[in-house]
Design an enzyme around this catalytic site. Structure first.
Site, PDB file in Angstrom:
ATOM      1  N   HIS A 133      32.859  44.271  41.203  1.00 45.39           N
ATOM      2  CA  HIS A 133      34.024  43.810  40.443  1.00 45.39           C
ATOM      3  C   HIS A 133      34.455  42.453  40.986  1.00 45.39           C
ATOM      4  CE1 HIS A 133      34.706  47.164  37.769  1.00 45.39           C
ATOM      5  NE2 HIS A 133      34.570  48.017  38.766  1.00 45.39           N
ATOM      6  N   ASP A 163      36.355  37.145  37.472  1.00 47.61           N
ATOM      7  CA  ASP A 163      36.139  37.749  36.160  1.00 47.61           C
ATOM      8  C   ASP A 163      36.326  36.751  35.025  1.00 47.61           C
ATOM      9  OD1 ASP A 163      35.507  40.243  37.093  1.00 47.61           O
ATOM     10  OD2 ASP A 163      37.330  41.230  36.414  1.00 47.61           O
TER      11      ASP A 163
END
Length: 390
Positions: A133, A163
């Protein structure tokens, strides 16, 4: 003045995933592209689960639910690809190939297709198949080590940096560049956007500062990481905060004057050994008044001081309100599309579908799929009815 947005006429197939890839598709849709989402029959369980109406990055698009384990569904997806300008997917390397929708299969149907792939680690490399992540990619880039207070652990900057900045925005740039290349007569191609690459690229200016010896101290001791007393956040009397950023000497002078300090007698802000005392004086002075009192005093000045607003306050700030930075879509206040275009503005996007697949049949028909075939896909289970509200 065109009303459809600068990407009106561009058609995009989006393979529904989590976070960064949908944000890429959202940006293209916000700018006028027609995006059809291919969703799965059951939710993946990845990401942070919430009701579909709160998945705001799904705004502005219709979805169709296809069971890609069935060859009829894969054939339908390839027919959509045949009429698309671009495809966006954010699965682990190899997943699309196993579905029969990899780059080779798609380019066989549409040689001009721009095939966008967004992953954390990229399509190749030792970590390509390892889950991760934002914080993992940020950690490997060397950037996370630079964020935080002196002597303390690095601070996660939400999941915005790797991200969305290092991933979504890099894929947007890559897709648009590849689309321009196609419009100039070039071939379709794969765009491999890796968040670990993108966030490293975001650190280019920092690499230059380190090389110049201007930002090479430990975390929290440098000019732009909160180490400098003139680039930090300070608490006010009411517990709210001011963001203070007068980096240049002329702006520092305005800052100190508004605080009521004599610049001539104040610790030298170019002398790092004087920073602790300068910070103590600034913090003590700012703590004497409320945030709003200070904002009134700094209003219109060149001091580079602004309030630290909460997410609920931000839409109501006069500047944000004047620009329409936030809008109400489907009863939820959220950021408006950006950037702005003076000749080709796009209308506000529609709210996310409350039930994925609600307009699936209509979307397929609009993309050229025969109604009889759509009915057959639904009858055989290759295409599914709208998913129940999550």
């Amino acid at each position: 003045m065109a009303e459809g947005g600068p990407l009106q006429g561009i058609k995009v197939v989006e393979m529904v995933g989590i976070g960064p890839a949908p944000f890429t598709a959202m940006m293209l849709a916000d700018l006028g592209a027609e995006v059809i989402r291919i969703d799965r029959p059951t939710p993946s369980g990845n990401g942070i689960v919430r009701a579909a109406r709160f998945d705001l990055v799904a705004r502005g698009r219709r979805s169709v639910i296809l069971d890609l384990k069935r060859p009829e569904a894969v054939a339908c997806a390839l027919d959509l690809v045949a009429g698309a300008d671009a495809l966006i997917e954010g699965f682990r390397p190899g997943v699309m190939e196993r579905l029969g929708l990899g780059p080779d299969a798609c380019h066989a149907r549409n040689p001009r297709l721009v095939y966008g792939r967004l992953t954390g680690w990229g399509q190749a490399g030792p970590l390509a198949q390892i889950p991760g992540h934002d914080l993992n990619y940020l950690g490997l880039s060397g950037i996370l080590d630079m964020i935080g207070r002196e002597g303390e652990a690095p601070v996660p900057p939400l999941n915005l940096v790797a991200d969305y900045a290092g991933g979504s925005l890099m894929l947007v740039a890559g897709l648009l560049a590849a689309l321009v290349n196609v419009q100039r007569g070039g071939e379709g191609q794969v765009v491999d956007a890796a968040m670990v690459d993108g966030v490293a690229l975001l650190g280019t200016a920092m690499a230059g500062l380190r090389a110049a010896g201007l930002h090479n101290g430990p975390r929290g001791t440098n000019i732009l990481d909160g180490g400098a007393p003139y680039y930090d956040v300070y608490a006010c009397a009411d517990g709210a905060y001011l963001s203070v950023a007068p980096i240049e000497p002329k702006f520092r002078a305005a800052f100190l004057a508004t605080l009521g300090f004599d610049a001539g007698g104040f610790p030298d802000l170019d002398d790092r050994s004087a920073w602790p005392e300068a910070r103590r004086l600034i913090a003590a002075r700012i703590s004497e008044r409320s945030r709003d009192d200070w904002c009134a005093l700094f209003d219109g000045s060149d001091a580079c001081v602004t309030p630290v607003l909460t997410p609920l306050e931000a839409p109501h700030h006069p500047h944000n309100a004047a620009r329409g930075t936030h809008v109400d879509i489907g009863g939820i206040v959220q950021p408006a599309p950006a950037p702005r275009f003076d000749k080709t503005p796009a209308p506000l996007p529609a709210a996310p579908e409350e039930r994925p697949g609600t307009e699936g049949a209509a979307a397929l028909e609009d993309w050229g799929i025969d109604p009889g075939r759509i009915a057959e896909l639904i009858e055989t289970g290759a295409a599914r009815a709208p998913r129940q509200q999550e």
